[in-house]
Design a protein around this motif. Structure first.
Motif, PDB file in Angstrom:
ATOM      1  N   ILE A   1     -20.534 -24.070  13.556  1.00 34.66           N
ATOM      2  CA  ILE A   1     -19.396 -24.545  14.359  1.00 34.66           C
ATOM      3  C   ILE A   1     -19.351 -26.072  14.188  1.00 34.66           C
ATOM      4  CG2 ILE A   1     -18.358 -24.593  16.658  1.00 34.66           C
ATOM      5  CD1 ILE A   1     -18.819 -21.717  15.786  1.00 34.66           C
TER       6      ILE A   1
ATOM      7  N   ARG B   1     -27.054  -6.085  17.803  1.00 37.62           N
ATOM      8  CA  ARG B   1     -26.957  -7.091  16.730  1.00 37.62           C
ATOM      9  C   ARG B   1     -27.600  -8.399  17.181  1.00 37.62           C
ATOM     10  NH1 ARG B   1     -21.635  -6.401  15.601  1.00 37.62           N
ATOM     11  NH2 ARG B   1     -20.969  -8.190  16.820  1.00 37.62           N
ATOM     12  N   ALA B   2     -27.306  -8.771  18.423  1.00 39.31           N
ATOM     13  CA  ALA B   2     -27.844 -10.037  18.943  1.00 39.31           C
ATOM     14  C   ALA B   2     -29.370  -9.992  18.980  1.00 39.31           C
ATOM     15  CB  ALA B   2     -27.285 -10.292  20.337  1.00 39.31           C
TER      16      ALA B   2
ATOM     17  N   THR C   1     -22.994  -4.719  19.736  1.00 37.56           N
ATOM     18  CA  THR C   1     -23.054  -6.188  19.774  1.00 37.56           C
ATOM     19  C   THR C   1     -24.396  -6.640  20.331  1.00 37.56           C
ATOM     20  OG1 THR C   1     -20.676  -6.235  20.160  1.00 37.56           O
ATOM     21  CG2 THR C   1     -21.876  -8.264  20.607  1.00 37.56           C
TER      22      THR C   1
ATOM     23  N   LEU D   1     -26.748 -21.147  19.942  1.00 37.13           N
ATOM     24  CA  LEU D   1     -25.696 -20.157  20.246  1.00 37.13           C
ATOM     25  C   LEU D   1     -26.209 -18.738  20.534  1.00 37.13           C
ATOM     26  CD1 LEU D   1     -22.780 -21.121  17.808  1.00 37.13           C
ATOM     27  CD2 LEU D   1     -22.761 -21.211  20.307  1.00 37.13           C
ATOM     28  N   PRO D   2     -27.064 -18.171  19.666  1.00 38.14           N
ATOM     29  CA  PRO D   2     -27.495 -16.786  19.951  1.00 38.14           C
ATOM     30  C   PRO D   2     -28.300 -16.663  21.238  1.00 38.14           C
ATOM     31  CG  PRO D   2     -27.992 -17.405  17.681  1.00 38.14           C
ATOM     32  CD  PRO D   2     -27.600 -18.663  18.390  1.00 38.14           C
ATOM     33  N   LEU D   3     -28.844 -17.792  21.705  1.00 38.41           N
ATOM     34  CA  LEU D   3     -29.679 -17.727  22.915  1.00 38.41           C
ATOM     35  C   LEU D   3     -28.863 -17.821  24.199  1.00 38.41           C
ATOM     36  CD1 LEU D   3     -32.600 -20.100  21.812  1.00 38.41           C
ATOM     37  CD2 LEU D   3     -32.476 -17.616  21.646  1.00 38.41           C
ATOM     38  N   LEU D   4     -27.586 -18.237  24.054  1.00 33.88           N
ATOM     39  CA  LEU D   4     -26.768 -18.428  25.255  1.00 33.88           C
ATOM     40  C   LEU D   4     -26.558 -17.122  26.010  1.00 33.88           C
ATOM     41  CD1 LEU D   4     -24.044 -20.968  24.030  1.00 33.88           C
ATOM     42  CD2 LEU D   4     -26.045 -21.409  25.449  1.00 33.88           C
ATOM     43  N   LEU D   5     -26.614 -16.018  25.289  1.00 32.45           N
ATOM     44  CA  LEU D   5     -26.362 -14.733  25.946  1.00 32.45           C
ATOM     45  C   LEU D   5     -27.640 -14.044  26.378  1.00 32.45           C
ATOM     46  CD1 LEU D   5     -23.593 -13.962  23.461  1.00 32.45           C
ATOM     47  CD2 LEU D   5     -23.238 -14.031  25.917  1.00 32.45           C
TER      48      LEU D   5
ATOM     49  N   ASN E   1     -22.748  -5.661   5.797  1.00 30.43           N
ATOM     50  CA  ASN E   1     -21.999  -5.551   7.056  1.00 30.43           C
ATOM     51  C   ASN E   1     -22.379  -4.283   7.824  1.00 30.43           C
ATOM     52  OD1 ASN E   1     -20.641  -7.935   6.622  1.00 30.43           O
ATOM     53  ND2 ASN E   1     -18.844  -6.969   5.699  1.00 30.43           N
TER      54      ASN E   1
ATOM     55  N   ASN F   1     -21.104 -21.256   7.834  1.00 29.96           N
ATOM     56  CA  ASN F   1     -20.415 -20.827   9.060  1.00 29.96           C
ATOM     57  C   ASN F   1     -21.006 -21.438  10.329  1.00 29.96           C
ATOM     58  OD1 ASN F   1     -18.702 -19.402   7.501  1.00 29.96           O
ATOM     59  ND2 ASN F   1     -19.292 -17.382   8.230  1.00 29.96           N
TER      60      ASN F   1
ATOM     61  N   PHE G   1     -24.805 -16.913   5.962  1.00 35.89           N
ATOM     62  CA  PHE G   1     -23.626 -16.738   5.116  1.00 35.89           C
ATOM     63  C   PHE G   1     -23.607 -17.762   3.981  1.00 35.89           C
ATOM     64  CE2 PHE G   1     -22.538 -15.592   9.488  1.00 35.89           C
ATOM     65  CZ  PHE G   1     -22.062 -14.297   9.326  1.00 35.89           C
TER      66      PHE G   1
ATOM     67  N   LEU H   1     -21.820  -4.854  11.728  1.00 34.11           N
ATOM     68  CA  LEU H   1     -20.502  -5.496  11.812  1.00 34.11           C
ATOM     69  C   LEU H   1     -19.399  -4.519  11.449  1.00 34.11           C
ATOM     70  CD1 LEU H   1     -21.226  -8.956  10.085  1.00 34.11           C
ATOM     71  CD2 LEU H   1     -20.976  -8.494  12.528  1.00 34.11           C
ATOM     72  N   ASP H   2     -19.756  -3.456  10.783  1.00 34.01           N
ATOM     73  CA  ASP H   2     -18.787  -2.464  10.332  1.00 34.01           C
ATOM     74  C   ASP H   2     -19.400  -1.081  10.560  1.00 34.01           C
ATOM     75  OD1 ASP H   2     -16.471  -1.517   9.274  1.00 34.01           O
ATOM     76  OD2 ASP H   2     -16.681  -2.459   7.299  1.00 34.01           O
TER      77      ASP H   2
ATOM     78  N   PHE I   1     -27.964 -13.500  10.740  1.00 35.02           N
ATOM     79  CA  PHE I   1     -27.054 -13.566   9.591  1.00 35.02           C
ATOM     80  C   PHE I   1     -27.094 -14.956   8.954  1.00 35.02           C
ATOM     81  CE2 PHE I   1     -25.278 -10.143  12.093  1.00 35.02           C
ATOM     82  CZ  PHE I   1     -24.858  -9.233  11.141  1.00 35.02           C
TER      83      PHE I   1
END
Lengths: 380, 239
Positions: free
Chosen positions: B105, B91-92, B88, B116-120, B59, B103, B99, B64-65, B97
């Motif tokens: 959706i 991290r992107a 953030t 998902l990671p590409l949407l931003l 983490n 994890n 798990f 993340l931490d 990651f």
């Protein structure tokens, strides 16, 4: 736009719950639309009242008459441009349940005073030439399936006997909220039938002034002119007159606001609870979104967007259903002068739904935004 | 890879890393004075008993931490100095990651999960599609793009998760018990895939595992004992 699939996928994960939440918005906005329609019906006189028209009634009450000779004296008051007059008749057509307003009007001046009511020239001409002629509003004519040339019998209430009228014209409104339920006939015809003590008495005067800014001065001048006479007057704007009529039906605005507030507060709780549950169920997924790089604001907006989308879908559906119902016609069979949902309440309803969506979604969205990824992932 | 640190120009540099939690009046030291250098293309496995600080280390490395003390530098960026939105964004850009529980959706297809990671990012729809198809192709699921997680086996879901981790071309991958929820055969497939990513695609992978067979696939195994790193060899583990 690229987030829409994610938002819709989240909304569709619990289809029944989403449908019920959208349904509660739809029901609330449908109710809001109907209440707004009824409010418009009661206050339409206020909304459509001419800014340059004043009304003169007996100071005691509108049911007390005024003498016809006042007309010339009113016309002499500076600022007054036109005067017409009318009497309430209150007769019965076939059955007492068949209610529509009947006015004995001055055929020479009444049409010019109300340009918002449209009557073809030939129909008005035929009406003027026939002492027993009448003009009906389109709503009333349609309701009783009258057509031009029909003979309309109306039984008097304060005058005994049946009055037979020849229908020469049908008027329409120029705006959706114009009252097309009225029935007009010649004041002269009524005056003939009146007992001697009521001859040459009228119900009210309507007058047009040259400049709406002079309304206060003209109003005062008229009432001062007839002060201390046997028939003192009370002059007011047409809008004020219509508002005082609307008030006789109770404070519709207050009722509307009260019901609306209760409904929207309930919606706020329902939607807030739904969104809170939805966020709690998805704690792990929201944490994953943050892990892969979704910033706090994006998580907040995603949750908020869901709430707003539910509100807009439900609200839009409800208000559309209300509008569709009003377009089908008046379900009260003519008890209301208009049955119309104007654009302003539609916009207000959608705005209220949007506001509820934002407020209800904010706390869950904020908690999603503040979610600590490490703790949330530990719970997965 | 070096435990204890040095002056090298490794991809990841961990210096004097401490992490402690406070529970009531008690202070729990999870990591103590940890030093580590990881080079590009390394494949490391972290082992150790439960509570030894493996996941906490992951983490911290993944941003993340935040540590109680010490520093972590990745490709020249000292991430322990970053906070909030900057962390953030870092991290992107740098971390993928994977798990134990995949994890994914559940209401999104494999394609949408990987996307998902590409949407931003500023990538257009066509470019995103190209990246996602490539990533799913690498993990061997090019024909399962429109499948939902419930329509995939555990091993396939983990491969989708790996595709999601590599789609944005992360600098390094952090895998937390990636085979912990899989049967032997599926676990081997996932480990082969990770091997492939390291060998053929030059990825740097740091993996936490309890499974010695998974650990022996790594180039080096590090043991965490009460928050302190101890070096070990796969052969020793087998023994």
């Amino acid at each position: 736009m690229k987030f829409l699939p994610l938002i819709f996928a989240n909304l569709l994960r619990k289809k029944v719950r989403t449908a019920l939440t959208i349904g509660s918005f739809a029901v609330a906005l449908f109710l809001f639309g109907l209440l707004a329609t009824i409010r418009v019906a009661f206050s339409q006189g206020v909304d459509v009242a001419g800014a340059d028209r004043l009304m003169v009634i007996n100071k005691v009450s509108i049911i007390q008459p005024l003498p016809l000779p006042y007309r010339d004296r009113i016309l002499r008051i500076p600022g007054v441009k036109q005067v017409t007059w009318a009497n309430w008749f209150g007769g019965v057509y076939v059955d007492e349940k068949n209610f529509f307003p009947q006015f004995a009007v001055d055929a020479d001046t009444y049409r010019d005073m109300y340009p918002e009511f449209v009557i073809p020239d030939d129909q008005w001409k035929a009406f003027r030439e026939d002492r027993a002629g009448a003009i009906a509003g389109k709503l009333t004519a349609d309701k009783y399936h009258w057509k031009i040339g029909d003979r309309i019998p109306i039984r008097g209430t304060f005058l005994s006997g049946v009055f037979e009228f020849n229908l020469h014209g049908i008027y329409r409104g120029t705006r959706p909220q114009d009252d097309t339920t009225q029935f007009w006939f010649h004041w002269d015809y009524l005056n003939e039938k009146m007992p001697a003590s009521y001859k040459n008495m009228i119900g009210w005067y309507t007058l047009r002034i040259e400049n709406p800014d002079q309304a206060v001065r003209v109003t005062r001048a008229i009432d001062e002119t007839f002060a201390n006479s046997p028939y003192e007057t009370r002059t007011m704007t047409e809008k004020a007159m219509a508002a005082s009529f609307a008030k006789q039906m109770g404070n519709i605005e207050f009722v509307l606001l009260s019901i609306g507030a209760v409904v929207f507060f309930t919606l706020l709780l329902v939607t807030g609870n739904t969104m809170a549950i939805a966020v709690r169920e998805r704690t792990g997924e929201l944490a994953v979104l943050k892990t892969v790089g979704f910033p706090d604001w994006a998580v907040l907006m995603l949750v908020l967007a869901e709430s707003v989308l539910v509100a807009l879908l439900g609200g839009g559906l409800g208000i559309a259903l209300a509008k569709a119902l009003t377009l089908r016609g008046d379900p009260t069979n003519g008890l209301l002068p208009v049955f119309y949902l104007p654009p302003q309440p539609i916009a207000a309803g959608v705005a209220a739904a949007l506001l509820v969506g934002v407020v209800a979604g904010f706390l869950p969205a904020f908690s999603a935004m503040r979610l600590r990824v490490v703790e949330a992932l530990r719970r997965v | 890879m070096r435990i204890g640190g040095g002056d090298g120009d490794g991809l990841i540099k961990v210096r004097n890393l401490d992490k402690k939690y406070v529970r009531g009046s008690e202070e729990i030291h999870v990591l103590q004075g940890l030093n580590l250098d990881v080079d590009k293309g390394d494949f490391l496995a972290f082992m150790g008993p439960s509570g030894s600080g493996k996941t906490t280390l992951l983490n911290l490395l993944g941003g993340l931490d935040v540590p109680s003390a010490g520093s972590i530098t990745v490709a020249g960026d000292e991430i322990t100095r970053l906070s909030g939105g900057k962390l953030t964004a870092w991290r992107a850009r740098h971390v993928g990651f994977v798990f134990q529980m995949y994890n994914l959706i559940p209401v999104l297809t494999a394609f949408r999960n990987v996307e998902l990671p590409l949407l931003l990012t500023g990538l257009g729809k066509a470019e995103r599609r190209k990246h996602v198809e490539t990533a799913l192709g690498v993990v061997g699921l090019g024909d399962r793009q429109q499948h939902y997680p419930r329509q995939l086996s555990g091993g396939q879901q983990q491969r989708v998760a790996i595709a999601r981790a590599i789609v944005a071309d992360a600098t390094f991958l952090l895998c937390d018990e990636p085979t912990g929820d899989l049967d032997r055969r599926s676990a081997d497939e996932i480990l082969n895939l990770i091997d492939l990513l390291v060998r053929d695609h030059g990825k740097t992978v740091l993996m936490v595992t309890h499974d010695p067979r998974a650990a022996e696939r790594a180039q080096q195994v590090l043991h965490l004992e009460k928050g302190v790193l101890v070096e070990g060899a796969p052969s020793a583990l087998r023994a």
